[in-house]
Scaffold this active site. Sequence first.
Site, PDB file in Angstrom:
ATOM      1  N   PHE A  13       8.861  10.147  11.877  1.00 47.04           N
ATOM      2  CA  PHE A  13       9.325  10.604  10.550  1.00 47.04           C
ATOM      3  C   PHE A  13       8.499  11.374   9.769  1.00 47.04           C
ATOM      4  N   ILE A  60      -2.373   6.245  21.597  1.00 47.76           N
ATOM      5  CA  ILE A  60      -3.772   6.529  20.792  1.00 47.76           C
ATOM      6  C   ILE A  60      -4.750   5.460  21.437  1.00 47.76           C
ATOM      7  N   THR A 134      -0.345   2.539   3.956  1.00 47.90           N
ATOM      8  CA  THR A 134       0.563   1.822   3.312  1.00 47.90           C
ATOM      9  C   THR A 134       0.548   0.996   2.036  1.00 47.90           C
ATOM     10  N   ASP A 135       1.118   1.175   0.988  1.00 51.69           N
ATOM     11  CA  ASP A 135       1.054   0.161  -0.213  1.00 51.69           C
ATOM     12  C   ASP A 135       1.318  -1.085   0.038  1.00 51.69           C
ATOM     13  N   GLU A 136       1.858  -1.489   1.316  1.00 52.63           N
ATOM     14  CA  GLU A 136       2.122  -2.659   1.610  1.00 52.63           C
ATOM     15  C   GLU A 136       1.234  -3.862   1.850  1.00 52.63           C
ATOM     16  N   TYR A 160       3.602  -6.715   9.930  1.00 48.41           N
ATOM     17  CA  TYR A 160       3.108  -5.105   9.832  1.00 48.41           C
ATOM     18  C   TYR A 160       2.209  -4.971   8.735  1.00 48.41           C
ATOM     19  N   ALA A 162       0.003  -6.767   7.721  1.00 45.86           N
ATOM     20  CA  ALA A 162      -1.164  -7.301   8.127  1.00 45.86           C
ATOM     21  C   ALA A 162      -1.876  -6.585   9.145  1.00 45.86           C
ATOM     22  N   SER A 163      -1.145  -5.875  10.002  1.00 46.72           N
ATOM     23  CA  SER A 163      -1.870  -5.092  10.944  1.00 46.72           C
ATOM     24  C   SER A 163      -2.264  -3.731  10.624  1.00 46.72           C
ATOM     25  N   LYS A 164      -1.609  -3.061   9.587  1.00 44.80           N
ATOM     26  CA  LYS A 164      -1.986  -1.857   8.709  1.00 44.80           C
ATOM     27  C   LYS A 164      -3.276  -2.261   8.053  1.00 44.80           C
ATOM     28  N   LYS A 199      15.736   2.085   8.619  1.00 43.91           N
ATOM     29  CA  LYS A 199      15.137   1.967   7.377  1.00 43.91           C
ATOM     30  C   LYS A 199      16.118   2.099   6.263  1.00 43.91           C
ATOM     31  N   ARG A 292      15.170 -11.095   3.945  1.00 49.10           N
ATOM     32  CA  ARG A 292      14.190 -10.894   5.054  1.00 49.10           C
ATOM     33  C   ARG A 292      12.871 -12.037   4.791  1.00 49.10           C
TER      34      ARG A 292
HETATM   35  P1  NAD Z   1       7.753   6.221  12.511  1.00 46.11           P
HETATM   36  O1  NAD Z   1       7.852   4.692  13.006  1.00 46.11           O
HETATM   37  O2  NAD Z   1       8.810   7.017  12.206  1.00 46.11           O
HETATM   38  O3  NAD Z   1       6.625   6.872  13.603  1.00 46.11           O
HETATM   39  C1  NAD Z   1       5.744   6.470  14.271  1.00 46.11           C
HETATM   40  C2  NAD Z   1       5.519   7.582  15.432  1.00 46.11           C
HETATM   41  O4  NAD Z   1       4.315   6.969  16.143  1.00 46.11           O
HETATM   42  C3  NAD Z   1       6.529   7.464  16.346  1.00 46.11           C
HETATM   43  O5  NAD Z   1       6.532   8.952  16.909  1.00 46.11           O
HETATM   44  C4  NAD Z   1       6.003   6.793  17.571  1.00 46.11           C
HETATM   45  O6  NAD Z   1       6.564   7.400  18.839  1.00 46.11           O
HETATM   46  C5  NAD Z   1       4.627   7.031  17.551  1.00 46.11           C
HETATM   47  N1  NAD Z   1       3.738   5.908  18.037  1.00 46.11           N
HETATM   48  C6  NAD Z   1       3.674   4.634  18.043  1.00 46.11           C
HETATM   49  N2  NAD Z   1       2.989   4.015  18.644  1.00 46.11           N
HETATM   50  C7  NAD Z   1       2.043   4.941  19.287  1.00 46.11           C
HETATM   51  C8  NAD Z   1       1.041   4.910  20.011  1.00 46.11           C
HETATM   52  N3  NAD Z   1       0.354   3.697  20.560  1.00 46.11           N
HETATM   53  N4  NAD Z   1       0.378   5.787  20.473  1.00 46.11           N
HETATM   54  C9  NAD Z   1       0.967   7.285  19.945  1.00 46.11           C
HETATM   55  N5  NAD Z   1       1.874   7.389  19.198  1.00 46.11           N
HETATM   56  C10 NAD Z   1       2.592   6.109  19.001  1.00 46.11           C
HETATM   57  O7  NAD Z   1       6.622   6.111  11.274  1.00 46.11           O
HETATM   58  P2  NAD Z   1       6.627   6.860   9.884  1.00 46.11           P
HETATM   59  O8  NAD Z   1       7.755   6.122   9.065  1.00 46.11           O
HETATM   60  O9  NAD Z   1       6.694   8.215  10.208  1.00 46.11           O
HETATM   61  O10 NAD Z   1       5.154   6.391   9.399  1.00 46.11           O
HETATM   62  C11 NAD Z   1       4.136   7.034   9.968  1.00 46.11           C
HETATM   63  C12 NAD Z   1       2.935   6.328   9.224  1.00 46.11           C
HETATM   64  O11 NAD Z   1       2.850   6.404   7.965  1.00 46.11           O
HETATM   65  C13 NAD Z   1       2.487   4.798   9.849  1.00 46.11           C
HETATM   66  O12 NAD Z   1       1.207   4.817  10.109  1.00 46.11           O
HETATM   67  C14 NAD Z   1       3.186   4.233   8.770  1.00 46.11           C
HETATM   68  O13 NAD Z   1       2.421   2.804   8.538  1.00 46.11           O
HETATM   69  C15 NAD Z   1       2.636   4.912   7.321  1.00 46.11           C
HETATM   70  N6  NAD Z   1       3.671   4.820   6.283  1.00 46.11           N
HETATM   71  C16 NAD Z   1       5.044   5.004   6.295  1.00 46.11           C
HETATM   72  C17 NAD Z   1       5.730   4.993   5.107  1.00 46.11           C
HETATM   73  C18 NAD Z   1       7.317   4.952   5.211  1.00 46.11           C
HETATM   74  O14 NAD Z   1       7.691   4.908   4.219  1.00 46.11           O
HETATM   75  N7  NAD Z   1       8.001   5.174   6.231  1.00 46.11           N
HETATM   76  C19 NAD Z   1       5.015   4.780   3.647  1.00 46.11           C
HETATM   77  C20 NAD Z   1       3.619   4.751   3.939  1.00 46.11           C
HETATM   78  C21 NAD Z   1       2.870   4.791   5.044  1.00 46.11           C
HETATM   79  O1  DAU Z   2       6.031   0.718   1.307  1.00 47.78           O
HETATM   80  C1  DAU Z   2       5.846   1.515   2.278  1.00 47.78           C
HETATM   81  C2  DAU Z   2       6.505   1.098   3.472  1.00 47.78           C
HETATM   82  O2  DAU Z   2       7.955   1.179   3.304  1.00 47.78           O
HETATM   83  C3  DAU Z   2       5.983   1.588   4.891  1.00 47.78           C
HETATM   84  O3  DAU Z   2       4.705   1.248   5.224  1.00 47.78           O
HETATM   85  C4  DAU Z   2       6.715   1.143   6.064  1.00 47.78           C
HETATM   86  O4  DAU Z   2       6.530   1.705   7.321  1.00 47.78           O
HETATM   87  C5  DAU Z   2       8.490   1.574   5.528  1.00 47.78           C
HETATM   88  O5  DAU Z   2       9.221   1.103   6.514  1.00 47.78           O
HETATM   89  C6  DAU Z   2       8.596   0.777   4.382  1.00 47.78           C
HETATM   90  O6  DAU Z   2       8.997  -0.342   4.472  1.00 47.78           O
HETATM   91  P1  DAU Z   2       9.927  -1.398   3.832  1.00 47.78           P
HETATM   92  O7  DAU Z   2      10.189  -2.554   4.337  1.00 47.78           O
HETATM   93  O8  DAU Z   2       9.864  -1.336   2.279  1.00 47.78           O
HETATM   94  O9  DAU Z   2      11.324  -0.457   4.104  1.00 47.78           O
HETATM   95  P2  DAU Z   2      12.707  -0.571   4.531  1.00 47.78           P
HETATM   96  O10 DAU Z   2      13.499   0.517   4.517  1.00 47.78           O
HETATM   97  O11 DAU Z   2      12.776  -1.459   6.041  1.00 47.78           O
HETATM   98  O12 DAU Z   2      13.287  -1.537   3.552  1.00 47.78           O
HETATM   99  C7  DAU Z   2      13.287  -1.080   1.869  1.00 47.78           C
HETATM  100  C8  DAU Z   2      13.939  -2.297   1.236  1.00 47.78           C
HETATM  101  O13 DAU Z   2      15.213  -2.628   1.702  1.00 47.78           O
HETATM  102  C9  DAU Z   2      13.122  -3.515   1.348  1.00 47.78           C
HETATM  103  O14 DAU Z   2      13.183  -4.354   0.187  1.00 47.78           O
HETATM  104  C10 DAU Z   2      14.211  -4.289   2.431  1.00 47.78           C
HETATM  105  C11 DAU Z   2      15.482  -3.899   2.015  1.00 47.78           C
HETATM  106  N1  DAU Z   2      16.432  -3.470   3.059  1.00 47.78           N
HETATM  107  C12 DAU Z   2      16.354  -2.916   4.056  1.00 47.78           C
HETATM  108  C13 DAU Z   2      16.988  -2.831   5.318  1.00 47.78           C
HETATM  109  C14 DAU Z   2      16.638  -2.098   6.420  1.00 47.78           C
HETATM  110  C15 DAU Z   2      17.781  -4.077   2.911  1.00 47.78           C
HETATM  111  O15 DAU Z   2      18.011  -4.741   1.769  1.00 47.78           O
HETATM  112  N2  DAU Z   2      18.753  -4.054   3.837  1.00 47.78           N
HETATM  113  C16 DAU Z   2      18.290  -3.285   5.041  1.00 47.78           C
HETATM  114  O16 DAU Z   2      19.203  -3.291   5.986  1.00 47.78           O
END
Ligand code: NAD
Ligand code: DAU
Length: 354
Positions: A13, A60, A134-136, A160, A162-164, A199, A292
């Site tokens: 994404f 990676i 991430t802020d998490e 998640y 914890a691993s970040k 998501k 959750r």
């Molecule tokens: P995503 O899950 O959409 O994409 C992750 C990508 O990484 C995928 O294309 C996947 O194929 C690739 N990938 C997974 N394992 C791999 C590996 N071992 N080697 C190479 N490629 C691999 O994630 P996203 O939402 O785009 O998030 C990207 C980054 O930003 C992540 O590190 C996430 O922790 C961070 N982040 C996400 C959010 C959010 O709201 N989505 C917010 C803050 C930070």
């Molecule tokens: O804060 C940054 C993080 O945001 C990123 O690091 C993560 O990669 C990203 O997935 C996201 O994590 P969240 O857990 O906050 O996102 P999610 O969209 O899964 O959930 C957002 C909120 O909505 C959360 O409080 C859980 C709730 N939720 C989620 C789903 C999927 C629901 O209520 N119903 C649902 O079906």
Amino acid sequence: MSGTILVTGGAGFIGSNFVLRERLEKKRIVNLDLLTYAGNLLNLHELNDDPDYIFVKGDIGDPSLVGKLLDDYQPEAVVNFAAESHVDRSIESPESFVQTNIVGTYKLLEETLGYFRRLPAGRAERFRFLHVSTDEVYGSLGPSDPAFTENTPYAPNSPYSASKAGSDHLVRAYHHTFGLPALITNCSNNYGPRQFPEKLIPLTLLNALEGRPLPVYGDGLNIRDWLYVEDHCRALSLVLEKGKPGQTYNIGGSCEKTNIEIVKTLCALLDEIAPQSPHVPHSSLITFVKDRPGHDRRYAVDCSRLERELGWRAKETFETGLGKTIRWYMENTQWVQSVKSGAYRNWIARQYGE
Ligand code: NAD
Ligand code: DAU
């Protein structure tokens, strides 16, 4: 062409939005992505004939592949998006999170450090390793706690986060101990085009369009801070260009919303956009489901360092960003169909018991 960036996880994404942005800025991009369920080459189909975009399928955590890519393409920066990113999947099965987010980042750091040490002085000075986090990692806030700053102690609560957090600590250590010019960004919840519909926002949107239940966990009052993905990517470009190695930058939208507010807003917008839909009012599809485990109550991000030191401001409001997001999902039906594979349906069935 003005330099090469090795992007990892660029088929996901945020990574794909970043790659598209950097190609507009004329950077050559090498995209290393394992293409897990979350990676999708359709995200970057418009670059198919672009000679300055190179896609490589791989991990990676594969040192010989990463070492070869670094030697062959001589990037001026590595930007690490590659990760397992979904909290609910980390609760069902944490192992791949440990493997990619911690072990994978460690191996990427090792190879990058070797490459960095072989660079001539001038290029070494300009080289950057940007780790997208991430802020998490900061844990959960109470209702009147101040927002997370870069000095908030880490307190991750899910496998998640914890691993970040583990990966962030390794990046920090590679800067502190070995002098790798690394930067870390910690961003809040992103939304926008190309987000996998596991998501909250794309799941709600696509379920609502099909008249399926809109699952809200617990009481729906958990709070997240929302940022449009292009604003995140612009912040990353700035950090890469002007950020100080060894520094952490928080990125956020200053846009706190409860989950139920998000879902109701989406329903109301869809009622307006598709008044003839048999599913109007879409809010009748809202279904409260079990919470959750370990669900963080509130995130809020103080990004004043990024604003003050690098001059960043979010351009999209939640209303404009959500409008763009809804239009993108309604116009990109081929993308939507492609991600709803059997594997996606199996996840939805396991997670929501449908
Ligand atoms: P995503 O899950 O959409 O994409 C992750 C990508 O990484 C995928 O294309 C996947 O194929 C690739 N990938 C997974 N394992 C791999 C590996 N071992 N080697 C190479 N490629 C691999 O994630 P996203 O939402 O785009 O998030 C990207 C980054 O930003 C992540 O590190 C996430 O922790 C961070 N982040 C996400 C959010 C959010 O709201 N989505 C917010 C803050 C930070
Ligand atoms: O804060 C940054 C993080 O945001 C990123 O690091 C993560 O990669 C990203 O997935 C996201 O994590 P969240 O857990 O906050 O996102 P999610 O969209 O899964 O959930 C957002 C909120 O909505 C959360 O409080 C859980 C709730 N939720 C989620 C789903 C999927 C629901 O209520 N119903 C649902 O079906």
